[in-house]
Structure formats: C-alpha cells, structure tokens
Write a protein that holds these residues in place. Structure first.
Motif, PDB file in Angstrom:
ATOM      1  N   LEU A  96       0.827  -1.202   0.000  1.00  0.00           N
ATOM      2  CA  LEU A  96       0.000   0.000   0.000  1.00  0.00           C
ATOM      3  C   LEU A  96       0.864   1.256   0.000  1.00  0.00           C
ATOM      4  O   LEU A  96       0.639   2.181  -0.786  1.00  0.00           O
ATOM      5  CB  LEU A  96      -0.918  -0.001   1.217  1.00  0.00           C
ATOM      6  N   GLU A  97       1.857   1.296   0.886  1.00  0.00           N
ATOM      7  CA  GLU A  97       2.733   2.465   0.963  1.00  0.00           C
ATOM      8  C   GLU A  97       3.488   2.669  -0.346  1.00  0.00           C
ATOM      9  O   GLU A  97       3.684   3.808  -0.794  1.00  0.00           O
ATOM     10  CB  GLU A  97       3.710   2.298   2.126  1.00  0.00           C
ATOM     11  N   GLY A  98       3.913   1.566  -0.970  1.00  0.00           N
ATOM     12  CA  GLY A  98       4.632   1.676  -2.244  1.00  0.00           C
ATOM     13  C   GLY A  98       3.756   2.241  -3.343  1.00  0.00           C
ATOM     14  O   GLY A  98       4.192   3.119  -4.106  1.00  0.00           O
ATOM     15  N   ILE A  99       2.499   1.785  -3.424  1.00  0.00           N
ATOM     16  CA  ILE A  99       1.563   2.289  -4.431  1.00  0.00           C
ATOM     17  C   ILE A  99       1.271   3.763  -4.194  1.00  0.00           C
ATOM     18  O   ILE A  99       1.176   4.561  -5.140  1.00  0.00           O
ATOM     19  CB  ILE A  99       0.252   1.474  -4.410  1.00  0.00           C
ATOM     20  N   GLU A 100       1.111   4.161  -2.923  1.00  0.00           N
ATOM     21  CA  GLU A 100       0.853   5.570  -2.608  1.00  0.00           C
ATOM     22  C   GLU A 100       2.023   6.449  -3.059  1.00  0.00           C
ATOM     23  O   GLU A 100       1.813   7.531  -3.625  1.00  0.00           O
ATOM     24  CB  GLU A 100       0.629   5.743  -1.104  1.00  0.00           C
ATOM     25  N   LYS A 101       3.250   6.013  -2.804  1.00  0.00           N
ATOM     26  CA  LYS A 101       4.428   6.796  -3.201  1.00  0.00           C
ATOM     27  C   LYS A 101       4.494   6.955  -4.721  1.00  0.00           C
ATOM     28  O   LYS A 101       4.787   8.041  -5.225  1.00  0.00           O
ATOM     29  CB  LYS A 101       5.697   6.116  -2.676  1.00  0.00           C
ATOM     30  N   VAL A 102       4.232   5.862  -5.439  1.00  0.00           N
ATOM     31  CA  VAL A 102       4.246   5.926  -6.903  1.00  0.00           C
ATOM     32  C   VAL A 102       3.155   6.869  -7.397  1.00  0.00           C
ATOM     33  O   VAL A 102       3.380   7.680  -8.309  1.00  0.00           O
ATOM     34  CB  VAL A 102       4.047   4.513  -7.503  1.00  0.00           C
ATOM     35  N   THR A 103       1.980   6.797  -6.790  1.00  0.00           N
ATOM     36  CA  THR A 103       0.864   7.659  -7.188  1.00  0.00           C
ATOM     37  C   THR A 103       1.213   9.127  -6.976  1.00  0.00           C
ATOM     38  O   THR A 103       0.962   9.973  -7.851  1.00  0.00           O
ATOM     39  CB  THR A 103      -0.407   7.298  -6.399  1.00  0.00           C
ATOM     40  N   ARG A 104       1.776   9.453  -5.802  1.00  0.00           N
ATOM     41  CA  ARG A 104       2.171  10.851  -5.534  1.00  0.00           C
ATOM     42  C   ARG A 104       3.199  11.335  -6.550  1.00  0.00           C
ATOM     43  O   ARG A 104       3.103  12.445  -7.084  1.00  0.00           O
ATOM     44  CB  ARG A 104       2.756  10.975  -4.117  1.00  0.00           C
ATOM     45  N   LYS A 105       4.188  10.507  -6.823  1.00  0.00           N
ATOM     46  CA  LYS A 105       5.263  10.888  -7.750  1.00  0.00           C
ATOM     47  C   LYS A 105       4.717  11.129  -9.156  1.00  0.00           C
ATOM     48  O   LYS A 105       5.070  12.119  -9.822  1.00  0.00           O
ATOM     49  CB  LYS A 105       6.335   9.793  -7.779  1.00  0.00           C
ATOM     50  N   LEU A 106       3.827  10.258  -9.610  1.00  0.00           N
ATOM     51  CA  LEU A 106       3.267  10.403 -10.954  1.00  0.00           C
ATOM     52  C   LEU A 106       2.353  11.622 -11.054  1.00  0.00           C
ATOM     53  O   LEU A 106       2.347  12.316 -12.076  1.00  0.00           O
ATOM     54  CB  LEU A 106       2.499   9.131 -11.336  1.00  0.00           C
ATOM     55  N   GLU A 107       1.570  11.879 -10.005  1.00  0.00           N
ATOM     56  CA  GLU A 107       0.703  13.057 -10.023  1.00  0.00           C
ATOM     57  C   GLU A 107       1.514  14.335 -10.128  1.00  0.00           C
ATOM     58  O   GLU A 107       1.133  15.274 -10.827  1.00  0.00           O
ATOM     59  CB  GLU A 107      -0.174  13.080  -8.762  1.00  0.00           C
ATOM     60  N   GLN A 108       2.653  14.370  -9.441  1.00  0.00           N
ATOM     61  CA  GLN A 108       3.517  15.552  -9.491  1.00  0.00           C
ATOM     62  C   GLN A 108       4.169  15.708 -10.850  1.00  0.00           C
ATOM     63  O   GLN A 108       4.260  16.812 -11.393  1.00  0.00           O
ATOM     64  CB  GLN A 108       4.578  15.464  -8.390  1.00  0.00           C
TER      65      GLN A 108
END
Length: 229
Positions: A96-108
C-alpha cells in the motif's frame, strides 16, 4: 466522560434498540469485505460500542443528524478493532505504501491523476498484479477511517481540537473527491452518500462487485496520496 445533554434527554436502552439495525447493516457491509475468519457478531459488538459512544457524545446540530454522526462512530469502532487485530498483513501494508508513493510521484510529474496502467508501470508490476493488490486492500480502506492515520497527532489532545482538525480534513477530502476520475467519484457517492453496498453499486454501474472494490481502493489511494503530499 460526562454524557451529553442529548444522552441525558433520551432512554439509552431504547435508543440502542432503535439503532441496532443500523449497526448490523454496517457490520455486515464491512464483514463482506474482510477475510472469512472474521465473525460478523464480533463486528456487531464493536459497532454497538461505537453506537453507545455516539449516543454519549452527540450534540444536536442543524447540519448533522444523529444517524450520520452515529454511522461514522460505528464504522470507526469496527475498524479500530480490525486494526488492533492486525487483519492486514505487514507485506500488504508495505505494498500500500509503495503504491501511494508511486501515485504521488506520478501526479507531481504528470500534473494529473495517473491511470491504473501508469501506476502499475511505475511500481514495476503487471496490471494484473496491481488489480490483485487493489482487491486485497479494500477491506481496510474506508473513507471514514482516513482520519486515524492522517490527522496531526496534536489533534487528538482534546475533542474541540479534534473537531476542528476533522472539519479541516473533511474540507480537504471534499476538494480531492471533486477532482477524482468520474467512475471513482460515482462509487464514493453511491457508497458513502447513498449507503449502497458494493454489490448494489455493481448493478447500477453494470460491472462486477470485484471491480467496484478495485475502483474504491484506487480512489482511496489517490486521496491518501494527496493528503500525505
């Protein structure tokens, strides 16, 4: 804790009996998304604890009906119990934490919400593996549960401070919800505002309940990523 004026003005036992169907409905909805070893009767007992807490704390407000207030307390008590029993394994929390980090990075980097395929690629997994993670995560990611791990710790010091923090959090979530992809926004609206189960939403949207679970979880990940950014 001293009972609220509302609690002192009603028959508590009668109120519990009156709202017991609400507790049972919420417990069954949550149980349907949990591992098979979880007993619904245990969730009902936890939900009753939440209901009693709601009855003792509720203060009548023009824009907050008791049932809406109680629903949040009931769900919160049930999910508190789930966390204490550590239903979600450590490896799934890491995913879950890994997916959240990837999501934040891609949104930015993209300046928009990334697609499921883009998130899967960024996490270096297949889209099938991504969907499997979404299916596994759904049972511990309710919208009502967000505040417990995303509120500032000092918001827990007292009820007035927590109330302000919760109000601010609700406003932030409302803004984020408006920006979600249409299918995720629809699932959230039907589930939390119309109180439909995943199976009922699946019938409305003409897709499988499993796919509704995935859409809900993806929306939760977007919300959590935004709040943690």
């Amino acid at each position: 804790m001293k009972p609220s004026a509302y609690a002192q003005s009603i028959d508590i036992n009668q109120a519990i009996e009156q709202h017991l169907p609400l507790v049972k409905r919420i417990a069954h909805q949550i149980c349907s998304r949990l591992p098979p070893n979880v007993e619904v009767d245990d969730l009902i007992q936890e939900g009753l604890t939440g209901l009693l807490d709601a009855l003792n704390r509720y203060e009548p407000q023009a824009n907050l009906a008791f049932e809406a207030y109680a629903r949040t307390r009931i769900r919160g008590a049930i999910y508190d119990s789930c966390r204490k029993n550590d239903i979600l394994p450590r490896n799934q929390r890491d995913e879950l934490e890994g997916i959240e980090k990837v999501t934040r990075k891609l949104e930015q980097s993209l300046g928009r919400h990334p697609s499921e395929k883009e998130i899967a690629t960024g996490a270096e997994i297949t889209i099938e593996a991504y969907h499997a993670i979404m299916a596994n995560m759904v049972h511990l990611m309710p919208l009502d549960d967000l505040s417990d791990d995303l509120l500032p710790t000092d918001a827990m010091d007292s009820d007035p401070m927590r109330a302000v923090a919760m109000s601010q959090l609700a406003e932030r979530i409302a803004v984020i919800l408006e920006g979600l992809p249409e299918n995720e926004r629809l699932v959230f609206g039907l589930h939390y505002q119309e109180d439909l189960s995943y199976r009922e939403i699946a019938q409305v949207m003409n897709i499988t309940p499993g796919r509704i679970s995935q859409i809900h979880t993806q929306g939760m990940i977007r919300i959590r990523a935004k709040l943690k950014a």
